[in-house]
Enzyme design. Structure first.
Site, PDB file in Angstrom:
ATOM      1  N   HIS A 305       0.856  -1.202   0.000  1.00  0.00           N
ATOM      2  CA  HIS A 305       0.000   0.000   0.000  1.00  0.00           C
ATOM      3  C   HIS A 305       0.885   1.242   0.000  1.00  0.00           C
ATOM      4  O   HIS A 305       1.954   1.253   0.601  1.00  0.00           O
ATOM      5  CB  HIS A 305      -0.884   0.010   1.260  1.00  0.00           C
ATOM      6  CG  HIS A 305      -2.070   0.915   1.143  1.00  0.00           C
ATOM      7  ND1 HIS A 305      -1.999   2.260   1.389  1.00  0.00           N
ATOM      8  CD2 HIS A 305      -3.337   0.664   0.774  1.00  0.00           C
ATOM      9  CE1 HIS A 305      -3.179   2.795   1.195  1.00  0.00           C
ATOM     10  NE2 HIS A 305      -4.025   1.852   0.816  1.00  0.00           N
ATOM     11  N   ASP A 362      -7.832  -5.495   0.108  1.00  0.00           N
ATOM     12  CA  ASP A 362      -8.284  -6.382  -0.970  1.00  0.00           C
ATOM     13  C   ASP A 362      -7.877  -7.832  -0.785  1.00  0.00           C
ATOM     14  O   ASP A 362      -8.247  -8.679  -1.600  1.00  0.00           O
ATOM     15  CB  ASP A 362      -7.734  -5.864  -2.307  1.00  0.00           C
ATOM     16  CG  ASP A 362      -8.308  -4.498  -2.638  1.00  0.00           C
ATOM     17  OD1 ASP A 362      -7.534  -3.565  -2.892  1.00  0.00           O
ATOM     18  OD2 ASP A 362      -9.553  -4.374  -2.588  1.00  0.00           O
TER      19      ASP A 362
HETATM   20  C1  SDX Z   1      -6.281  -0.047  -2.800  1.00  0.00           C
HETATM   21  O1  SDX Z   1      -4.567   4.504  -1.979  1.00  0.00           O
HETATM   22  C2  SDX Z   1      -5.475   3.864  -1.324  1.00  0.00           C
HETATM   23  O2  SDX Z   1      -5.831   4.223  -0.248  1.00  0.00           O
HETATM   24  C3  SDX Z   1      -6.057   2.666  -2.076  1.00  0.00           C
HETATM   25  C4  SDX Z   1      -7.051   1.814  -1.295  1.00  0.00           C
HETATM   26  C5  SDX Z   1      -8.348   2.562  -1.000  1.00  0.00           C
HETATM   27  O3  SDX Z   1      -9.058   2.177  -0.061  1.00  0.00           O
HETATM   28  O4  SDX Z   1      -8.686   3.473  -1.815  1.00  0.00           O
HETATM   29  O5  SDX Z   1      -6.454   1.405  -0.069  1.00  0.00           O
HETATM   30  C6  SDX Z   1      -7.443   0.570  -2.087  1.00  0.00           C
HETATM   31  O6  SDX Z   1      -6.046   0.289  -3.922  1.00  0.00           O
HETATM   32  C7  SDX Z   1      -5.381  -1.009  -2.056  1.00  0.00           C
HETATM   33  C8  SDX Z   1      -4.171  -1.485  -2.918  1.00  0.00           C
HETATM   34  C9  SDX Z   1      -4.650  -2.609  -3.836  1.00  0.00           C
HETATM   35  N1  SDX Z   1      -3.608  -2.966  -4.809  1.00  0.00           N
HETATM   36  C10 SDX Z   1      -2.951  -4.156  -4.752  1.00  0.00           C
HETATM   37  O7  SDX Z   1      -3.097  -4.972  -3.847  1.00  0.00           O
HETATM   38  C11 SDX Z   1      -2.026  -4.400  -5.935  1.00  0.00           C
HETATM   39  C12 SDX Z   1      -0.666  -4.928  -5.442  1.00  0.00           C
HETATM   40  N2  SDX Z   1      -0.007  -3.827  -4.717  1.00  0.00           N
HETATM   41  C13 SDX Z   1       0.847  -2.969  -5.453  1.00  0.00           C
HETATM   42  O8  SDX Z   1       0.754  -2.877  -6.812  1.00  0.00           O
HETATM   43  C14 SDX Z   1       1.367  -1.766  -4.681  1.00  0.00           C
HETATM   44  O9  SDX Z   1       1.679  -2.195  -3.423  1.00  0.00           O
HETATM   45  C15 SDX Z   1       0.482  -0.550  -4.605  1.00  0.00           C
HETATM   46  C16 SDX Z   1       0.029  -0.095  -5.951  1.00  0.00           C
HETATM   47  C17 SDX Z   1      -0.729  -0.819  -3.752  1.00  0.00           C
HETATM   48  C18 SDX Z   1       1.287   0.573  -3.949  1.00  0.00           C
HETATM   49  O10 SDX Z   1       2.305   0.880  -4.817  1.00  0.00           O
HETATM   50  P1  SDX Z   1       3.394   2.039  -4.471  1.00  0.00           P
HETATM   51  O11 SDX Z   1       3.089   2.707  -3.201  1.00  0.00           O
HETATM   52  O12 SDX Z   1       3.551   2.896  -5.683  1.00  0.00           O
HETATM   53  O13 SDX Z   1       4.671   1.236  -4.203  1.00  0.00           O
HETATM   54  P2  SDX Z   1       5.678   0.734  -5.319  1.00  0.00           P
HETATM   55  O14 SDX Z   1       4.915   0.187  -6.491  1.00  0.00           O
HETATM   56  O15 SDX Z   1       6.661   1.812  -5.579  1.00  0.00           O
HETATM   57  O16 SDX Z   1       6.358  -0.490  -4.574  1.00  0.00           O
HETATM   58  C19 SDX Z   1       7.417  -0.247  -3.665  1.00  0.00           C
HETATM   59  C20 SDX Z   1       8.273  -1.499  -3.797  1.00  0.00           C
HETATM   60  C21 SDX Z   1       8.617  -1.836  -5.251  1.00  0.00           C
HETATM   61  O17 SDX Z   1       9.852  -2.527  -5.236  1.00  0.00           O
HETATM   62  P3  SDX Z   1      11.187  -1.623  -5.627  1.00  0.00           P
HETATM   63  O18 SDX Z   1      10.955  -1.090  -7.035  1.00  0.00           O
HETATM   64  O19 SDX Z   1      11.306  -0.559  -4.572  1.00  0.00           O
HETATM   65  O20 SDX Z   1      12.318  -2.654  -5.581  1.00  0.00           O
HETATM   66  O21 SDX Z   1       7.534  -2.645  -3.298  1.00  0.00           O
HETATM   67  C22 SDX Z   1       7.324  -3.564  -4.368  1.00  0.00           C
HETATM   68  C23 SDX Z   1       7.555  -2.822  -5.662  1.00  0.00           C
HETATM   69  O22 SDX Z   1       7.998  -3.711  -6.671  1.00  0.00           O
HETATM   70  N3  SDX Z   1       5.932  -3.993  -4.246  1.00  0.00           N
HETATM   71  C24 SDX Z   1       5.523  -5.243  -4.399  1.00  0.00           C
HETATM   72  C25 SDX Z   1       4.137  -5.207  -4.156  1.00  0.00           C
HETATM   73  N4  SDX Z   1       3.750  -3.963  -3.864  1.00  0.00           N
HETATM   74  C26 SDX Z   1       4.874  -3.210  -3.927  1.00  0.00           C
HETATM   75  N5  SDX Z   1       6.171  -6.380  -4.719  1.00  0.00           N
HETATM   76  C27 SDX Z   1       5.426  -7.506  -4.803  1.00  0.00           C
HETATM   77  N6  SDX Z   1       4.085  -7.559  -4.577  1.00  0.00           N
HETATM   78  C28 SDX Z   1       3.415  -6.421  -4.248  1.00  0.00           C
HETATM   79  N7  SDX Z   1       2.104  -6.473  -4.014  1.00  0.00           N
END
Ligand code: SDX
Length: 427
Positions: A305, A362
Site C-alpha cells: 500500500h 483487498d
Molecule cells: C487499494 O490509496 C489507497 O488508499 C487505495 C485503497 C483505497 O481504499 O482506496 O487502499 C485501495 O487500492 C489497495 C491497494 C490494492 N492494490 C494491490 O493490492 C495491488 C498490489 N499492490 C501494489 O501494486 C502496490 O503495493 C500498490 C500499488 C498498492 C502501492 O504501490 P506504491 O506505493 O507505488 O509502491 P511501489 O509500487 O513503488 O512499490 C514499492 C516497492 C517496489 O519494489 P522496488 O521497485 O522498490 O524494488 O515494493 C514492491 C515494488 O515492486 N511492491 C511489491 C508489491 N507492492 C509493492 N512487490 C510484490 N508484490 C506487491 N504487491
C-alpha cells in the site's frame, strides 16, 4: 509549526509557510514556489504531495490507523452501520436516531432509477465486465437528472449526492442480474440499504427472497470498510474531475473508471483469482519468488500500500470476518487457508518485511464476497458501490472549499526542442 521552509535554488533564497493540521504530517505551502523560483516541484505519483485540505478521513500508515471524522475504522465496523457511516462522512458528526432515520428514509426514497435507464443495459453484451457497465450507466445518470447538476446550488448538490448514494446499489444489482440473464428487481422500501441491495441482486421474481441477516451484516461491514480512504487514486480522480465544474454523476463515473485498475480497486478481483491460481499452499513459494523477481511483472495482489507501512486496519477486520462469515454460513473455502498461509510466509520473508508490504483491504475481502455468492468480476463493483459515499463526501468538501481551483498540474518536459516543419517530399 512556526518556521518557514527555506529553499536556496541557484543562489536565490525563498521561503514557504509550513502549515500544521490537527494530526499528521505538516505541509509546506509551495503555491508561490514557481513564481519565486521559476522551477516546478516534481512528484509524479504524489508520494510527497498533499493535493488538498480535508477533514473527512485520516490515515496513519506507520501505525495502521484509519479514522473517519475521528472515529477508528474498527469501532465503526463493529458498532456502526453503513448508513450511519455514510451520514458521518457527509456531515462530520454521528447522527441522532432521528437524524439517521430521516437520512435513511431519504436515501431509500431515491433508490429507484428512471425506467428508461434500464434500456442502457440492453446495449451491453451479457458477458460485459460489470465495471464497464457501471462506468457507462453511472455516467449516463447526468442525462436523466438535469435538475441536480448545477454544482453551485447547494440544494442540487444535496439531491445529486442522495441520488448517487441511493441509486448505485440499484445499478450494481442491475449489472449483476443482467450478466446472469435475470430480470431486474425493483427496490423494496421496507428493507435496509444493504438488505435491499442483496435482494435486488440475488432475488428472482418467481419466489420470495429472504435477506439472510448473517449475509446482510457481513455485506454492511464490507461497505463500511470500503467507504472512504483519504486521497486515493479514484478519490483524487473525482476531485480533479470536479475541479473543472463537471457534474457529480460524471465525476463519480470517472472515479469508478479509476477504481477499476488492478493496482487499486481491481485488486480484490485480482487477489482472489491469484489465490485460486495458487490453489494449494505448496505452490506459495513459486508465487512469492515471482513477486520478488524484478523481471516478472507479477505482484502479490492484495499486498502492499502507498500509505500503510504496517497492517491495513481494514485487512485485520476482514481477516477476522472471513473466518466468522464462512463458519456462520457453514462454508469452507480452501482459498482462505491459502490466504492465511501466504500471509504468514510473506510476512516472514525479508523482501516483504524490508519493503513493509502487508495485506491490504483487498486481500481477504474476496473470500467473503465469494462465500456470499458474488462472482469475482462483481468484487470491484461492490468496492465502487461502497466508495461512492466517500467520493460524494470528498466532492462536496472540494466544491464547498473557497480555496478550490481547477486542478492543473505542470510537467518536466523532456521532448523535442522547437524545430521547423519539413514538407513530406523533403523528409
Ligand atoms: C487499494 O490509496 C489507497 O488508499 C487505495 C485503497 C483505497 O481504499 O482506496 O487502499 C485501495 O487500492 C489497495 C491497494 C490494492 N492494490 C494491490 O493490492 C495491488 C498490489 N499492490 C501494489 O501494486 C502496490 O503495493 C500498490 C500499488 C498498492 C502501492 O504501490 P506504491 O506505493 O507505488 O509502491 P511501489 O509500487 O513503488 O512499490 C514499492 C516497492 C517496489 O519494489 P522496488 O521497485 O522498490 O524494488 O515494493 C514492491 C515494488 O515492486 N511492491 C511489491 C508489491 N507492492 C509493492 N512487490 C510484490 N508484490 C506487491 N504487491
Amino acid at each position: 509549526m512556526g518556521d518557514n521552509a527555506k529553499l536556496d535554488l541557484g543562489g536565490k533564497p525563498s521561503e514557504y509557510p509550513v502549515v500544521s493540521g490537527t494530526i499528521g504530517p505538516d505541509v509546506i505551502d509551495i503555491r508561490k514556489l514557481y513564481a519565486a523560483t521559476g522551477a516546478f516541484t516534481f512528484d509524479p505519483g504524489f508520494t510527497s504531495t498533499a493535493a488538498c485540505e480535508s477533514a473527512i478521513t485520516y490515515i496513519d500508515g506507520d501505525e495502521g490507523v484509519l479514522l473517519h471524522r475521528g472515529y477508528p475504522i474498527d469501532q465503526l465496523a463493529e458498532q456502526s452501520s453503513f448508513m450511519e457511516v455514510s451520514y458521518l462522512l457527509l456531515n462530520g458528526e454521528l447522527p441522532s436516531k432521528a437524524e439517521l432515520d430521516k437520512f435513511s428514509n431519504t436515501i431509500t426514497r431515491h433508490t429507484m432509477v428512471h425506467e428508461q435507464l434500464a434500456q442502457f443495459f440492453r446495449g451491453f453484451r451479457r458477458d460485459a465486465h460489470p465495471m464497464a457497465i457501471m462506468c457507462g450507466v453511472v455516467g449516463a445518470l447526468s442525462a436523466f437528472y438535469h435538475d441536480s447538476t448545477d454544482i453551485n446550488d447547494p440544494q442540487q448538490r444535496l439531491i445529486a449526492s442522495h441520488r448517487l448514494i441511493a441509486k448505485i446499489p440499484t445499478i450494481a444489482a442491475m449489472a449483476y442480474q443482467y450478466s446472469v440473464g435475470r430480470p431486474f428487481v425493483f427496490p423494496k422500501n421496507d428493507l435496509s440499504y444493504t438488505g435491499n441491495f442483496l435482494r435486488m441482486t440475488f432475488a428472482n421474481p418467481a419466489e420470495e427472497y429472504e435477506v439472510d441477516p448473517i449475509v446482510e451484516d457481513a455485506m454492511d461491514k464490507i461497505f463500511i470498510l470500503h467507504a472512504d480512504h483519504e486521497q486515493n487514486a479514484s478519490t483524487s480522480t473525482v476531485r480533479l474531475a470536479g475541479s473543472s465544474g463537471a457534474n457529480p454523476f460524471a465525476c463519480i463515473a470517472a472515479g469508478i473508471a479509476c477504481l477499476w485498475g488492478p493496482a487499486h480497486g481491481g485488486a480484490n478481483e485480482a487477489a482472489l483469482n491469484m489465490l485460486r491460481e495458487i490453489g494449494t499452499p505448496d505452490r506459495i513459494p513459486e508465487f512469492i519468488a515471482r513477486a520478488k523477481n524484478k523481471d516478472d511483472p507479477f505482484r502479490l495482489m492484495g499486498f502492499g500500500h502507498r500509505v500503510y507501512k504496517n497492517f491495513d486496519p481494514r485487512a485485520k477486520v476482514l481477516s477476522k470476518a472471513a473466518t466468522d462469515v464462512l463458519n456462520k454460513l457453514g462454508k469452507n473455502d480452501p482459498v482462505l487457508d491459502t490466504a492465511r498461509e501466504l500471509e504468514q510466509i510473506a510476512l516472514k520473508d525479508p523482501y516483504f518485511v524490508d519493503k513493509k508490504l502487508y495485506p491490504n483491504v483487498d486481500f481477504y475481502s474476496g473470500v467473503i464476497l465469494s462465500a456470499i455468492g458474488f462472482p469475482t468480476n462483481m468484487f470491484t463493483v461492490l468496492f465502487a458501490l461502497a466508495r461512492t459515499v466517500g467520493w460524494v463526501a470528498q466532492w462536496n468538501e472540494m466544491i464547498s472549499d473557497p480555496q478550490q481551483k481547477i486542478g492543473r498540474p505542470r510537467q518536466l518536459y523532456t521532448g523535442a526542442t522547437k524545430r521547423d516543419y519539413v514538407p513530406v517530399d523533403k523528409r
